[in-house]
Motif scaffolding. Structure first.
Motif, short mmCIF file in Angstrom:
data_model
loop_
_atom_site.label_atom_id
_atom_site.label_comp_id
_atom_site.label_asym_id
_atom_site.label_seq_id
_atom_site.Cartn_x
_atom_site.Cartn_y
_atom_site.Cartn_z
N UNK A 109 0.85 -1.19 0.00
CA UNK A 109 0.00 0.00 0.00
C UNK A 109 0.88 1.24 0.00
N UNK A 110 0.35 2.30 -0.58
CA UNK A 110 0.98 3.61 -0.46
C UNK A 110 -0.04 4.57 0.14
N UNK A 111 0.45 5.40 1.07
CA UNK A 111 -0.40 6.46 1.62
C UNK A 111 0.20 7.80 1.22
N UNK A 112 -0.63 8.63 0.57
CA UNK A 112 -0.22 9.96 0.12
C UNK A 112 -0.76 11.00 1.09
N UNK A 113 0.14 11.72 1.72
CA UNK A 113 -0.24 12.71 2.73
C UNK A 113 0.22 14.10 2.34
N UNK A 114 -0.72 15.03 2.30
CA UNK A 114 -0.43 16.43 2.01
C UNK A 114 -0.25 17.15 3.35
N UNK A 179 5.63 19.53 0.13
CA UNK A 179 4.53 19.38 1.08
C UNK A 179 3.94 17.98 1.09
N UNK A 180 4.53 17.06 0.32
CA UNK A 180 4.00 15.71 0.22
C UNK A 180 4.88 14.70 0.97
N UNK A 181 4.22 13.79 1.69
CA UNK A 181 4.92 12.68 2.32
C UNK A 181 4.27 11.40 1.83
N UNK A 182 5.09 10.49 1.31
CA UNK A 182 4.60 9.21 0.81
C UNK A 182 5.05 8.09 1.75
N UNK A 183 4.12 7.29 2.20
CA UNK A 183 4.39 6.13 3.04
C UNK A 183 4.18 4.86 2.21
N UNK A 184 5.17 3.98 2.17
CA UNK A 184 5.06 2.72 1.44
C UNK A 184 5.15 1.56 2.43
N UNK A 185 4.15 0.68 2.39
CA UNK A 185 4.07 -0.45 3.32
C UNK A 185 3.84 -1.75 2.55
N UNK A 186 4.57 -2.79 2.93
CA UNK A 186 4.38 -4.12 2.35
C UNK A 186 4.31 -5.13 3.48
N UNK A 187 3.35 -6.04 3.39
CA UNK A 187 3.18 -7.09 4.39
C UNK A 187 2.62 -8.33 3.72
N UNK A 188 2.67 -9.45 4.43
CA UNK A 188 2.05 -10.65 3.87
C UNK A 188 0.54 -10.46 3.74
N UNK A 189 -0.04 -9.71 4.65
CA UNK A 189 -1.45 -9.34 4.61
C UNK A 189 -1.65 -8.22 5.62
N UNK A 190 -2.77 -7.51 5.50
CA UNK A 190 -3.05 -6.41 6.41
C UNK A 190 -4.38 -6.64 7.12
N UNK A 191 -4.47 -6.15 8.34
CA UNK A 191 -5.70 -6.18 9.11
C UNK A 191 -6.59 -5.01 8.70
N UNK A 192 -7.86 -5.08 9.08
CA UNK A 192 -8.80 -4.00 8.77
C UNK A 192 -8.35 -2.69 9.41
N UNK A 193 -8.17 -1.66 8.61
CA UNK A 193 -7.73 -0.33 9.04
C UNK A 193 -6.29 -0.29 9.52
N UNK A 194 -5.53 -1.36 9.32
CA UNK A 194 -4.16 -1.41 9.84
C UNK A 194 -3.29 -0.29 9.29
N UNK A 195 -3.32 -0.07 7.98
CA UNK A 195 -2.47 0.97 7.40
C UNK A 195 -2.88 2.34 7.91
N UNK A 196 -4.16 2.63 7.90
CA UNK A 196 -4.64 3.96 8.32
C UNK A 196 -4.36 4.21 9.80
#
Length: 268
Positions: A109-114, A179-196
């Motif tokens: 997943x990638x999260x784009x944060x302004x 002004x942008x921060x990008x978060x990149x996450x990789x896992x075998x699987x994610x839980x509900x709302x885990x990334x957020x």
């Protein structure tokens, strides 16, 4: 025969991926187009479900059909019937034992944060926003605490239906440009709302409300009630699904790479 598809979508107008009684979903929209091309009803299974407002550049699905169609029909034909917010990127026949969900060994997943005092307009539904200054060095130091195999109960939604809260997070990096921060996450699987929930916790560290070691303490405590609020869905993208080479998926299966500085924004 079994067909795999790569799908990209803007989740802003959808109530998530999974079919449901109320509201439009990506699954229902895609199935309607595919069924029209196949000339019979069909169902698809995805690599994973995305929530309301969450986007994808590399969702992978599979379906079974008796219809003999060229790969181009599943791509161009479906895209002619889909709204502009959903697009099939590629199609490929796969072995009957391929499963978009269970054959996957990782998700990214990638999260784009302004990060700016004033909220965005053009990217309002395509990025998260935080108004106070964020220190990416502090956030990266905190992120290290989450790498590895852990019980992620502290980052799990109360509605999560996963049998186990244990996941292996192999990547959690962040990069700032302007002004942008990008978060990149990789896992075998994610839980509900885990990334957020992870993003919300890292923001707490980045704005100096918490110190970096707090992330490790939160993880060890396994109590979601002690964590940060769940961050906005708008900035979250399913950006890649990992499969073994034996499935012979297209080289492009990782999807479209997101811009390094955020959706639809050029360097200033």
């Amino acid at each position: 025969m079994r067909i795999a598809l790569g799908v990209e979508y803007d989740g802003s107008a959808f109530r998530g991926w999974q079919s449901q009684v109320v509201g439009p979903t990506v699954q229902d929209t895609l199935e309607a187009a595919l069924s029209a091309i196949a000339a019979h009803p069909l169902r698809v299974q995805a690599s994973g479900r995305t929530d309301s407002g969450v986007h994808a550049t590399a969702q992978v699905v599979h379906f079974d059909t008796s219809a003999m169609r060229p790969d181009t029909a599943w791509v161009r034909g479906c895209n002619a019937l889909l709204p502009s917010s959903v697009a099939v990127r590629w199609a490929a026949p796969v072995a009957d034992d391929f499963n978009a969900r269970f054959s996957a060994h990782s998700r990214s997943y990638r999260y784009c944060l302004y990060n700016h005092p004033v909220r965005p307009a053009l990217s309002a539904t395509l990025a998260g926003w935080f108004h106070r200054p964020l220190d990416e060095v502090r956030m990266q130091a905190a992120a290290v605490e989450l790498i590895g195999t852990h019980d992620f109960s502290a980052f799990r939604s109360s509605e999560c239906q996963a049998r186990s809260p244990v996941r292996t997070l192999s990547e959690l990096t962040l990069m700032r440009q302007g002004d942008w921060i990008m978060f990149d996450l990789t896992a075998n699987a994610f839980l509900h709302h885990m990334v957020r929930n992870i993003i919300g916790a890292l923001v707490e560290v980045g704005c100096c409300r918490r110190d970096p070691p707090w992330i490790g303490e939160l993880l060890a405590g396994q109590d979601r009630r002690l964590g940060a609020p769940t961050f906005s869905a708008s900035g979250l993208y399913l950006a890649g699904v990992g499969y073994d080479a034996r499935w012979h998926l297209p080289a492009s299966q990782q999807g479209v790479r997101l811009p390094a500085i955020g959706p639809g924004v050029a360097p200033g």
